[in-house]
Design a protein around this motif. Sequence first.
Motif, PDB file in Angstrom:
ATOM      1  N   VAL A   1       0.868  -1.175   0.000  1.00  0.00           N
ATOM      2  CA  VAL A   1       0.000   0.000   0.000  1.00  0.00           C
ATOM      3  C   VAL A   1       0.906   1.226   0.000  1.00  0.00           C
ATOM      4  CG1 VAL A   1      -1.777   1.286   1.238  1.00  0.00           C
ATOM      5  CG2 VAL A   1      -1.814  -1.217   1.274  1.00  0.00           C
ATOM      6  N   VAL A   2       0.662   2.125  -0.956  1.00  0.00           N
ATOM      7  CA  VAL A   2       1.429   3.363  -1.062  1.00  0.00           C
ATOM      8  C   VAL A   2       0.472   4.515  -0.789  1.00  0.00           C
ATOM      9  CG1 VAL A   2       2.854   4.828  -2.549  1.00  0.00           C
ATOM     10  CG2 VAL A   2       2.912   2.328  -2.828  1.00  0.00           C
ATOM     11  N   THR A   3       0.812   5.311   0.217  1.00  0.00           N
ATOM     12  CA  THR A   3       0.011   6.474   0.572  1.00  0.00           C
ATOM     13  C   THR A   3       0.794   7.720   0.198  1.00  0.00           C
ATOM     14  OG1 THR A   3      -0.873   5.220   2.438  1.00  0.00           O
ATOM     15  CG2 THR A   3      -1.253   7.579   2.452  1.00  0.00           C
ATOM     16  N   ARG A   4       0.153   8.568  -0.626  1.00  0.00           N
ATOM     17  CA  ARG A   4       0.782   9.813  -1.086  1.00  0.00           C
ATOM     18  C   ARG A   4      -0.175  10.967  -0.840  1.00  0.00           C
ATOM     19  NH1 ARG A   4       1.565   9.160  -7.158  1.00  0.00           N
ATOM     20  NH2 ARG A   4      -0.331   7.941  -7.014  1.00  0.00           N
ATOM     21  N   PRO A   5       0.348  12.140  -0.507  1.00  0.00           N
ATOM     22  CA  PRO A   5      -0.517  13.303  -0.310  1.00  0.00           C
ATOM     23  C   PRO A   5      -1.359  13.576  -1.564  1.00  0.00           C
ATOM     24  CG  PRO A   5       1.730  13.793   0.396  1.00  0.00           C
ATOM     25  CD  PRO A   5       1.764  12.459  -0.292  1.00  0.00           C
ATOM     26  N   GLY A   6      -2.648  13.789  -1.354  1.00  0.00           N
ATOM     27  CA  GLY A   6      -3.538  14.147  -2.456  1.00  0.00           C
ATOM     28  C   GLY A   6      -4.000  13.001  -3.334  1.00  0.00           C
ATOM     29  N   HIS A   7      -3.677  11.749  -2.970  1.00  0.00           N
ATOM     30  CA  HIS A   7      -4.059  10.587  -3.779  1.00  0.00           C
ATOM     31  C   HIS A   7      -4.754   9.549  -2.896  1.00  0.00           C
ATOM     32  CE1 HIS A   7      -1.656  11.788  -7.257  1.00  0.00           C
ATOM     33  NE2 HIS A   7      -0.662  12.049  -6.433  1.00  0.00           N
ATOM     34  N   SER A   8      -5.636   8.770  -3.506  1.00  0.00           N
ATOM     35  CA  SER A   8      -6.142   7.575  -2.823  1.00  0.00           C
ATOM     36  C   SER A   8      -4.986   6.601  -2.697  1.00  0.00           C
ATOM     37  CB  SER A   8      -7.261   6.914  -3.631  1.00  0.00           C
ATOM     38  OG  SER A   8      -8.385   7.756  -3.711  1.00  0.00           O
ATOM     39  N   PRO A   9      -5.006   5.735  -1.697  1.00  0.00           N
ATOM     40  CA  PRO A   9      -3.915   4.755  -1.582  1.00  0.00           C
ATOM     41  C   PRO A   9      -3.810   3.879  -2.826  1.00  0.00           C
ATOM     42  CG  PRO A   9      -5.266   4.769   0.397  1.00  0.00           C
ATOM     43  CD  PRO A   9      -5.982   5.616  -0.620  1.00  0.00           C
ATOM     44  N   ASP A  10      -2.567   3.622  -3.242  1.00  0.00           N
ATOM     45  CA  ASP A  10      -2.290   2.680  -4.328  1.00  0.00           C
ATOM     46  C   ASP A  10      -2.037   1.332  -3.688  1.00  0.00           C
ATOM     47  OD1 ASP A  10      -2.129   4.439  -6.735  1.00  0.00           O
ATOM     48  OD2 ASP A  10      -0.538   5.389  -5.565  1.00  0.00           O
ATOM     49  N   VAL A  11      -2.717   0.295  -4.179  1.00  0.00           N
ATOM     50  CA  VAL A  11      -2.622  -1.041  -3.598  1.00  0.00           C
ATOM     51  C   VAL A  11      -2.178  -2.033  -4.665  1.00  0.00           C
ATOM     52  CG1 VAL A  11      -3.910  -2.899  -2.452  1.00  0.00           C
ATOM     53  CG2 VAL A  11      -4.457  -0.517  -1.941  1.00  0.00           C
ATOM     54  N   ALA A  12      -1.226  -2.882  -4.301  1.00  0.00           N
ATOM     55  CA  ALA A  12      -0.787  -3.974  -5.178  1.00  0.00           C
ATOM     56  C   ALA A  12      -0.930  -5.269  -4.397  1.00  0.00           C
ATOM     57  CB  ALA A  12       0.657  -3.772  -5.606  1.00  0.00           C
ATOM     58  N   LEU A  13      -1.587  -6.250  -4.997  1.00  0.00           N
ATOM     59  CA  LEU A  13      -1.844  -7.523  -4.317  1.00  0.00           C
ATOM     60  C   LEU A  13      -0.911  -8.635  -4.768  1.00  0.00           C
ATOM     61  CD1 LEU A  13      -5.738  -7.509  -4.229  1.00  0.00           C
ATOM     62  CD2 LEU A  13      -4.108  -6.555  -2.590  1.00  0.00           C
ATOM     63  N   GLY A  14      -0.060  -8.343  -5.737  1.00  0.00           N
ATOM     64  CA  GLY A  14       0.918  -9.344  -6.158  1.00  0.00           C
ATOM     65  C   GLY A  14       0.277 -10.646  -6.572  1.00  0.00           C
ATOM     66  N   ALA A  15       0.753 -11.731  -6.010  1.00  0.00           N
ATOM     67  CA  ALA A  15       0.286 -13.065  -6.397  1.00  0.00           C
ATOM     68  C   ALA A  15      -0.869 -13.582  -5.549  1.00  0.00           C
ATOM     69  CB  ALA A  15       1.451 -14.046  -6.341  1.00  0.00           C
ATOM     70  N   LEU A  16      -1.463 -12.729  -4.705  1.00  0.00           N
ATOM     71  CA  LEU A  16      -2.625 -13.195  -3.939  1.00  0.00           C
ATOM     72  C   LEU A  16      -3.835 -13.440  -4.833  1.00  0.00           C
ATOM     73  CD1 LEU A  16      -2.891 -11.273  -0.544  1.00  0.00           C
ATOM     74  CD2 LEU A  16      -2.387 -13.682  -0.947  1.00  0.00           C
ATOM     75  N   VAL A  17      -3.927 -12.694  -5.930  1.00  0.00           N
ATOM     76  CA  VAL A  17      -5.019 -12.860  -6.889  1.00  0.00           C
ATOM     77  C   VAL A  17      -4.413 -13.432  -8.162  1.00  0.00           C
ATOM     78  CG1 VAL A  17      -6.803 -11.692  -8.215  1.00  0.00           C
ATOM     79  CG2 VAL A  17      -6.326 -10.976  -5.866  1.00  0.00           C
ATOM     80  N   THR A  18      -4.928 -14.582  -8.582  1.00  0.00           N
ATOM     81  CA  THR A  18      -4.387 -15.275  -9.747  1.00  0.00           C
ATOM     82  C   THR A  18      -5.452 -15.416 -10.837  1.00  0.00           C
ATOM     83  OG1 THR A  18      -4.995 -17.418  -8.817  1.00  0.00           O
ATOM     84  CG2 THR A  18      -2.785 -16.604  -8.316  1.00  0.00           C
ATOM     85  N   ASP A  19      -5.013 -15.769 -12.032  1.00  0.00           N
ATOM     86  CA  ASP A  19      -5.967 -15.987 -13.124  1.00  0.00           C
ATOM     87  C   ASP A  19      -6.778 -17.256 -12.900  1.00  0.00           C
ATOM     88  OD1 ASP A  19      -5.131 -13.707 -14.471  1.00  0.00           O
ATOM     89  OD2 ASP A  19      -3.609 -14.788 -15.602  1.00  0.00           O
ATOM     90  N   GLU A  20      -6.132 -18.270 -12.396  1.00  0.00           N
ATOM     91  CA  GLU A  20      -6.782 -19.559 -12.175  1.00  0.00           C
ATOM     92  C   GLU A  20      -6.705 -19.926 -10.700  1.00  0.00           C
ATOM     93  OE1 GLU A  20      -8.314 -21.321 -14.611  1.00  0.00           O
ATOM     94  OE2 GLU A  20      -7.790 -19.713 -16.008  1.00  0.00           O
ATOM     95  N   ILE A  21      -7.714 -20.617 -10.220  1.00  0.00           N
ATOM     96  CA  ILE A  21      -7.716 -21.118  -8.850  1.00  0.00           C
ATOM     97  C   ILE A  21      -7.469 -22.617  -8.917  1.00  0.00           C
ATOM     98  CG2 ILE A  21      -9.071 -21.438  -6.749  1.00  0.00           C
ATOM     99  CD1 ILE A  21     -10.617 -18.887  -7.524  1.00  0.00           C
ATOM    100  N   PRO A  22      -6.461 -23.099  -8.190  1.00  0.00           N
ATOM    101  CA  PRO A  22      -6.173 -24.537  -8.218  1.00  0.00           C
ATOM    102  C   PRO A  22      -7.280 -25.346  -7.535  1.00  0.00           C
ATOM    103  CG  PRO A  22      -4.797 -23.447  -6.590  1.00  0.00           C
ATOM    104  CD  PRO A  22      -5.554 -22.373  -7.309  1.00  0.00           C
ATOM    105  N   ALA A  23      -7.248 -26.645  -7.737  1.00  0.00           N
ATOM    106  CA  ALA A  23      -8.259 -27.536  -7.144  1.00  0.00           C
ATOM    107  C   ALA A  23      -8.155 -27.582  -5.623  1.00  0.00           C
ATOM    108  CB  ALA A  23      -8.123 -28.939  -7.722  1.00  0.00           C
ATOM    109  N   THR A  24      -6.972 -27.314  -5.078  1.00  0.00           N
ATOM    110  CA  THR A  24      -6.755 -27.284  -3.639  1.00  0.00           C
ATOM    111  C   THR A  24      -6.277 -25.893  -3.247  1.00  0.00           C
ATOM    112  OG1 THR A  24      -6.075 -29.592  -3.726  1.00  0.00           O
ATOM    113  CG2 THR A  24      -5.547 -28.378  -1.726  1.00  0.00           C
ATOM    114  N   VAL A  25      -6.900 -25.329  -2.222  1.00  0.00           N
ATOM    115  CA  VAL A  25      -6.588 -23.974  -1.792  1.00  0.00           C
ATOM    116  C   VAL A  25      -5.898 -24.012  -0.435  1.00  0.00           C
ATOM    117  CG1 VAL A  25      -7.625 -21.778  -1.092  1.00  0.00           C
ATOM    118  CG2 VAL A  25      -8.521 -22.995  -3.084  1.00  0.00           C
ATOM    119  N   PRO A  26      -4.687 -23.425  -0.323  1.00  0.00           N
ATOM    120  CA  PRO A  26      -4.010 -23.373   0.970  1.00  0.00           C
ATOM    121  C   PRO A  26      -4.879 -22.685   2.032  1.00  0.00           C
ATOM    122  CG  PRO A  26      -2.515 -22.707  -0.763  1.00  0.00           C
ATOM    123  CD  PRO A  26      -3.881 -22.818  -1.380  1.00  0.00           C
ATOM    124  N   GLU A  27      -4.742 -23.131   3.240  1.00  0.00           N
ATOM    125  CA  GLU A  27      -5.608 -22.705   4.353  1.00  0.00           C
ATOM    126  C   GLU A  27      -5.707 -21.192   4.549  1.00  0.00           C
ATOM    127  OE1 GLU A  27      -5.208 -23.302   9.075  1.00  0.00           O
ATOM    128  OE2 GLU A  27      -5.250 -25.148   7.884  1.00  0.00           O
TER     129      GLU A  27
END
Length: 142
Positions: free
Chosen positions: A75-101
Amino acid sequence: MSEVSVRPDGAIEVADGGQVLVYTAYAVTAPDGTTVAHESRGGTMAAVWASAVGEAFVEVSHLGHGPEGGELVMVVTRPGHSPDVALGALVTDEIPATVPESWPAAVDLAIGLIVHDTLDSGTKDDVEDFHQRLLGVWFGHG
């Protein structure tokens, strides 16, 4: 003035006055050249790391393991801007058959950080839809 941009290779830069921080899904390179990674990936960060890049305040968190483990959210907070958020690899194109806890919980926490859009994972609605699909697999309905 602090600038946030997505590079062609998908990494995200936070730059201000010659200082540059580079974020990827599993590591951050600070302006002083220090690399920050979660301890599960050989780094020293357990939960949160923060730094200033000019006017920008950058917070990098490990909210829980995602599909591979050690995923970082920024999360990047800058004066005069909404926070910029990057989720990296938490959101993927495909969801595997088994999901880690911890993956669904980590995405749930990340949703609370998003104002409108992310830098790398679409809109808040996109992430909420992904979370619902992830929960469907977690509960055996996917």
